[in-house]
Write a protein that holds these residues in place. Sequence first.
Motif, PDB file in Angstrom:
ATOM      1  N   ASP A   1       0.835  -1.214   0.000  1.00 38.57           N
ATOM      2  CA  ASP A   1       0.000   0.000   0.000  1.00 38.57           C
ATOM      3  C   ASP A   1       0.862   1.253   0.000  1.00 38.57           C
ATOM      4  OD1 ASP A   1      -2.347  -1.412  -0.048  1.00 38.57           O
ATOM      5  OD2 ASP A   1      -2.647  -1.389   2.128  1.00 38.57           O
ATOM      6  N   GLU A   2       1.947   1.210   0.772  1.00 37.07           N
ATOM      7  CA  GLU A   2       2.864   2.368   0.812  1.00 37.07           C
ATOM      8  C   GLU A   2       3.543   2.559  -0.546  1.00 37.07           C
ATOM      9  OE1 GLU A   2       4.275   2.406   5.518  1.00 37.07           O
ATOM     10  OE2 GLU A   2       5.273   1.065   4.073  1.00 37.07           O
TER      11      GLU A   2
ATOM     12  N   LYS B   1       2.324   1.670  -3.493  1.00 34.86           N
ATOM     13  CA  LYS B   1       1.313   2.205  -4.410  1.00 34.86           C
ATOM     14  C   LYS B   1       1.116   3.699  -4.198  1.00 34.86           C
ATOM     15  CE  LYS B   1      -1.516  -1.864  -5.445  1.00 34.86           C
ATOM     16  NZ  LYS B   1      -2.866  -2.486  -5.373  1.00 34.86           N
ATOM     17  N   GLU B   2       1.161   4.129  -2.951  1.00 35.84           N
ATOM     18  CA  GLU B   2       1.024   5.558  -2.650  1.00 35.84           C
ATOM     19  C   GLU B   2       2.228   6.341  -3.186  1.00 35.84           C
ATOM     20  OE1 GLU B   2      -0.564   8.986  -1.757  1.00 35.84           O
ATOM     21  OE2 GLU B   2      -1.649   7.080  -1.504  1.00 35.84           O
TER      22      GLU B   2
END
Length: 432
Positions: A151-152, A154-155
């Motif tokens: 998720d990090e 992708k951010e």
Amino acid sequence: MPRALRRLLHLMLFCPLSKGLQSRLPAIKVKYLLLAWLGILIISWIVYMQYASYAELCRGHVCQMVICDHYRRGIISGSSCKALCDQKTLTLHRCMSTSSTHQVYIGLWKDRPVVIKCGIEDPGNMDGVPDTLPRPEMSLFDKPTRGTSMDEFKEMLHSFLKANLGEQPSLSALVDRVITLADVNQDGKVSLAEAKSIWALLHINEFLLMVALQEKEHTPKLLGFCGDLYVTERVIHSSLYGLEVPHQFKAVIPEALTSSLNHWLAPSWPRRARITIGLLEFVEEVFHGSYGSFLICDASPYHVGYNTKYDCKMANLRSVASEAMVRAFLKGRRCESNADCTYGRDCTATCDRLVKQCNTEVVQPNLAKVCMLLQDYLLFGAPSDLRGDLEKQLRTCVTLSGLASQMEVHHSLVLNNLKTLLWKKISNTQYS
């Protein structure tokens, strides 16, 4: 060999200007000897310059050695790594580099001709265009760090793409495309080596554009990568013209001679019309595309190529930049004249002399630059019944302004008129 003949040969080779030789040979022969010596000197200089240029520019072996070392240490990954470093089925052959820091080679991958590109170190600028996007880190593969979650990551990707392509509603889809590309072994996960490789690659302007324009017909297909080395399909004809004079010889070879030779070597007019239609379609594709608008910042005939079917392919995307990137470059930039507000070779904005800062709107749109290119490429050899209308439309085209008030309707109208004119001439023929 008779002694007299050996002596004469010695005199001819080593003492062409001696008085003894001049007294033995007629003046006409001395003149021929001088011309021969001049020819030898010129050829020697050309060979030396070519060798020196090749040795300085072509360092593909260094690039391959560094990439394979990183791969074997587990720092990087990619779909081409095994072929390049283990199986040796991806090989570098002919050097096409124009910069020692940006290596370009024609190579073979399982007997298929490809183009291999990689950087040996962080390059600076090529005519004012950053080869790589700004990197805050000194090391190439130090991001993302160990422990970064998916998720990090992708951010990170979303923020990076937003900064370089602008706020676009489809950025999430582009992030997913990048993740899929990074997942080399297709296990649904992105390893640290895979993440580091794709992160480094995205900082190369051309690679970012190839990913963003991947589905476009006139963009070369991305075939694989390893670390920050990437492989693309080869565009058979990498330039609109067949003859390109090396930089060191431009001062001695007349431009008129080069132009005449290029006209003579160029494809027939109907085939040039087909290539032109493809180039105009590319201008359409990058104007308000899925991931924003892109600007051609060096409309050179040596950046536009075509395949064996005479379909246009952009052989070099290093001169294309996102509008968001150009605006960011110009915003707040100090200037004295318009020349100070130039990104690349010809993405120029106006200078506000009151506040001594650049405006962020580029003056000349892509279509006007392409039409300037086409005035030379398309008009010679044009059918007589078409030439008048073609000349008129190209004149209208080159006067287009990049101002927002003109861009939408007028730009599209001129482009479509030009495409229609050409298509009507070659449709229902073997060239369509």
